[in-house]
Design a protein around this motif. Structure first.
Motif, PDB file in Angstrom:
ATOM      1  N   ASP A 430       0.831  -1.199   0.000  1.00 39.32           N
ATOM      2  CA  ASP A 430       0.000   0.000   0.000  1.00 39.32           C
ATOM      3  C   ASP A 430       0.871   1.256   0.000  1.00 39.32           C
ATOM      4  O   ASP A 430       2.097   1.185   0.093  1.00 39.32           O
ATOM      5  N   GLY A 431       0.192   2.405  -0.114  1.00 38.61           N
ATOM      6  CA  GLY A 431       0.907   3.671  -0.218  1.00 38.61           C
ATOM      7  C   GLY A 431       1.083   4.382   1.091  1.00 38.61           C
ATOM      8  O   GLY A 431       1.447   5.573   1.108  1.00 38.61           O
ATOM      9  N   GLY A 432       0.813   3.687   2.219  1.00 39.47           N
ATOM     10  CA  GLY A 432       0.962   4.323   3.521  1.00 39.47           C
ATOM     11  C   GLY A 432       2.416   4.564   3.876  1.00 39.47           C
ATOM     12  O   GLY A 432       3.350   4.119   3.205  1.00 39.47           O
ATOM     13  N   SER A 433       2.614   5.303   4.947  1.00 39.86           N
ATOM     14  CA  SER A 433       3.961   5.609   5.401  1.00 39.86           C
ATOM     15  C   SER A 433       4.046   5.345   6.902  1.00 39.86           C
ATOM     16  O   SER A 433       3.466   6.102   7.698  1.00 39.86           O
ATOM     17  N   PRO A 434       4.705   4.286   7.330  1.00 38.13           N
ATOM     18  CA  PRO A 434       5.356   3.288   6.473  1.00 38.13           C
ATOM     19  C   PRO A 434       4.312   2.391   5.810  1.00 38.13           C
ATOM     20  O   PRO A 434       3.229   2.208   6.333  1.00 38.13           O
ATOM     21  N   SER A 435       4.706   1.865   4.658  1.00 34.30           N
ATOM     22  CA  SER A 435       3.768   1.040   3.898  1.00 34.30           C
ATOM     23  C   SER A 435       3.714  -0.364   4.476  1.00 34.30           C
ATOM     24  O   SER A 435       4.647  -0.834   5.134  1.00 34.30           O
ATOM     25  N   LEU A 436       2.591  -1.021   4.209  1.00 34.80           N
ATOM     26  CA  LEU A 436       2.395  -2.409   4.616  1.00 34.80           C
ATOM     27  C   LEU A 436       2.252  -3.267   3.362  1.00 34.80           C
ATOM     28  O   LEU A 436       1.764  -2.792   2.336  1.00 34.80           O
ATOM     29  N   SER A 437       2.695  -4.505   3.456  1.00 35.05           N
ATOM     30  CA  SER A 437       2.666  -5.356   2.268  1.00 35.05           C
ATOM     31  C   SER A 437       2.235  -6.768   2.621  1.00 35.05           C
ATOM     32  O   SER A 437       2.310  -7.189   3.777  1.00 35.05           O
ATOM     33  N   ALA A 438       1.808  -7.466   1.583  1.00 41.81           N
ATOM     34  CA  ALA A 438       1.456  -8.882   1.696  1.00 41.81           C
ATOM     35  C   ALA A 438       2.007  -9.586   0.464  1.00 41.81           C
ATOM     36  O   ALA A 438       2.106  -8.993  -0.618  1.00 41.81           O
ATOM     37  N   THR A 439       2.383 -10.849   0.610  1.00 39.50           N
ATOM     38  CA  THR A 439       2.957 -11.606  -0.506  1.00 39.50           C
ATOM     39  C   THR A 439       2.196 -12.906  -0.697  1.00 39.50           C
ATOM     40  O   THR A 439       1.569 -13.429   0.236  1.00 39.50           O
ATOM     41  N   ALA A 440       2.290 -13.415  -1.944  1.00 42.20           N
ATOM     42  CA  ALA A 440       1.712 -14.717  -2.270  1.00 42.20           C
ATOM     43  C   ALA A 440       2.574 -15.347  -3.355  1.00 42.20           C
ATOM     44  O   ALA A 440       3.093 -14.653  -4.242  1.00 42.20           O
ATOM     45  N   SER A 441       2.753 -16.636  -3.268  1.00 42.36           N
ATOM     46  CA  SER A 441       3.597 -17.336  -4.245  1.00 42.36           C
ATOM     47  C   SER A 441       2.732 -18.016  -5.292  1.00 42.36           C
ATOM     48  O   SER A 441       1.618 -18.452  -5.015  1.00 42.36           O
ATOM     49  N   VAL A 442       3.274 -18.064  -6.511  1.00 43.19           N
ATOM     50  CA  VAL A 442       2.601 -18.723  -7.627  1.00 43.19           C
ATOM     51  C   VAL A 442       3.600 -19.688  -8.268  1.00 43.19           C
ATOM     52  O   VAL A 442       4.717 -19.285  -8.612  1.00 43.19           O
ATOM     53  N   SER A 443       3.215 -20.937  -8.404  1.00 41.46           N
ATOM     54  CA  SER A 443       4.063 -21.926  -9.038  1.00 41.46           C
ATOM     55  C   SER A 443       3.528 -22.187 -10.443  1.00 41.46           C
ATOM     56  O   SER A 443       2.363 -22.560 -10.610  1.00 41.46           O
ATOM     57  N   VAL A 444       4.377 -21.942 -11.451  1.00 43.29           N
ATOM     58  CA  VAL A 444       3.980 -22.134 -12.844  1.00 43.29           C
ATOM     59  C   VAL A 444       4.802 -23.283 -13.425  1.00 43.29           C
ATOM     60  O   VAL A 444       6.038 -23.216 -13.482  1.00 43.29           O
TER      61      VAL A 444
END
Length: 515
Positions: A430-444
């Motif tokens: 996100d664009g917050g300060s400090p920003s927060l993030s989330a991740t996800a994995s994709v297997s191709v």
């Protein structure tokens, strides 16, 4: 329905019985209807139930004549000797049906051999056995001597547990010079009671007034109820507290810790003494949610945080505050506090990936969509603006299709023989300060296509053969390496054999796939 007749010969009796039974049954569904006054004494006649149902008295016992009633089985009883339904125990219509206009006891009559079931309704009629009752026997009122003539003081009227005319009430007030009774009928045809001031009060002349209000119902005989009014005349407190502002607008960040000061309200009173001493309070109509979030200091007017403030739950609180003086009677001023809740970046983006296929062919065209990605953030403004990134960048990329929606697409050619599986990591930030993030994995997984012809391990092969060099009379024979070409015919090479044996022949043989 009451049934009775006199013996007038068998023919007339049969005819009358037929007419009466027709009257009983034409009410529909085989029901018999009776009526009885509430509070009737034990043994009071209700109806000739056996006769009205067409049953012979002699068959009541053999056919197991019985009466059942849901929850009211002991109120009415049947004499099996004469088939008469009578009152067995006290019937109180108000206890039985409350304020309902219709009040009946439903009886189920059952006989055997053959089995028959009859339904009987016994209407319980109201009698005027309840007098009007006021909420309080003595009501205390406090009226300022500055109260203007014509002003109306609302009063609570009496109630009567009976119904119909038995509960219709009329009111009267004992004669006096200062007050009169005002009765109004609203849209629901309910009477509202009020005391109207006829002339100015003077506490120095009469400090207290004692009045009696009488309520009379419409029953016969009528019943009455009374209440006493004790009116205390108070000295003038003619200035209400006034806030320095009618509306306070403040901003408060969500998640503010308990004890954080939101705003200070301030009111003043032009009166003197206790008439100017002020107590601050929230309005009684304030929502339970706001009450759980804020605290008001009754002396200083400080409004502080006492609960969890969540922007995603509530973005604005509208709080009504009262300033009440300690005068007698007290007077109050009002103001509104608007607390705007500001967002903080306290929500991590949410990332959802939906794969369209489990694998991708290695010859899939560029732009092929591998997966659909959606992101969201409960925060607002820049705190809720989410961007997505992809690692590694090759041979895939993210394409924004709509706000907060992305497609994972093929960006360059695949070669399963080089890389058969890709582990990708999608990050939403996100664009917050400090920003927060989330991740996800994709297997191709890269699926194979038949894009390679068979191939030898090497393009050329060299074949070697050993030969002996013979020299007569000169030591042991030597062994040398001699190459033959597959294209040469077998047999002697030609020329002098001795010379040929002394010469190393190096002929290369190329092996092609055309063998």
């Amino acid at each position: 329905v009451m049934f009775s007749w006199r013996e007038k010969g068998s023919g007339a009796r049969q005819l009358l019985l037929s007419l009466l039974l027709l009257t009983v049954w034409e009410a529909g569904s085989g029901q018999v209807h009776y009526s009885v006054l509430e509070e009737a004494k034990h043994g009071t006649f209700v109806g000739r139930i056996a006769q009205d149902l067409g049953l012979e008295l002699v068959e009541l016992v053999p056919r197991l004549f019985r009466v059942a009633s849901k929850s009211h089985g002991d109120l009415l009883e049947v004499n099996l000797q004469n088939g008469i339904l009578f009152v067995n125990s006290r019937i109180d219509r108000e206890e039985l049906c409350g304020r309902n206009l219709d009040c009946s006891i439903h009886l189920e009559v059952i006989v055997d051999r053959p089995l028959q079931v009859f339904h009987v309704e016994v209407e319980v009629k109201d009698i005027n056995d309840n007098q009007p009752v006021f909420p309080m026997a003595v009501k205390k009122l406090f009226i300022s001597e500055s109260r203007p003539p014509g002003s109306r003081i609302p009063l609570e009227g009496a109630s009567d547990a009976d119904i119909g005319a038995n509960s219709l009430l009329t009111y009267s007030l004992n004669s006096n010079d200062y007050f009169t009774l005002d009765i109004k009928r609203n849209d629901e045809d309910i009477k509202t009671l009020g005391l109207v001031l006829k002339k100015l009060l003077n506490r120095e002349d009469i400090p207290e007034h004692h009045l009696v209000i009488t309520a009379v119902d419409g029953g016969k005989p009528e019943l009455t109820g009374t209440t006493q009014l004790k009116i205390t005349i108070l000295d003038v407190n003619d200035n209400a507290p006034e806030f320095e502002r009618t509306v306070y607008k403040v901003s408060l960040f969500e998640n503010a810790p308990n004890g954080t000061l939101a705003v200070t309200v301030n009111a003043s009173d032009l009166d003197e003494g206790v008439n100017k001493d002020i107590v601050y309070s929230f309005n009684t109509d304030m929502s339970s949610d706001a009450l759980s979030k804020f605290h008001l200091d009754p002396v200083n007017g400080y409004i502080t945080v006492k609960g969890n403030i969540d922007f995603e739950e509530t973005k604005l609180y509208e709080i009504q505050v009262e300033a009440t003086d300690k005068g007698n009677p007290p007077m109050a001023g009002h103001c509104t506090v608007l607390v705007e809740i500001l967002d903080t970046n306290d929500n991590v983006p949410e990332l959802v990936i939906k794969s369209l296929s489990l694998s991708v062919l290695e010859d899939a065209p560029l732009g092929t969509v591998i997966a659909l990605i959606s992101v969201s953030d409960r925060d607002s403004g820049v705190n809720g603006q989410v961007t997505c990134s992809l690692m590694p960048h090759i041979p895939f990329k993210l394409v924004s299709t709509f706000k907060n929606y992305y497609s994972l697409v093929l960006d360059s050619a695949l070669d399963r023989e080089s890389v058969a599986n890709y582990e990708l990591l999608v990050t939403a930030r996100d664009g917050g300060s400090p920003s927060l993030s989330a991740t996800a994995s994709v297997s191709v997984e890269v699926a194979d296509v038949n894009d390679n012809a068979p191939a030898f391990a090497q393009a050329e092969y060299t074949v070697f053969q050993r030969r002996q060099r013979v020299c007569s009379g000169e030591g042991p024979p030597k062994t040398d390496l001699m190459a033959f070409s597959p294209s040469l015919p077998p047999g002697p090479i030609g020329g002098n054999r001795e010379e040929q044996l002394d010469v190393d022949v190096d002929l290369s043989a190329k092996v092609s796939t055309d063998f």
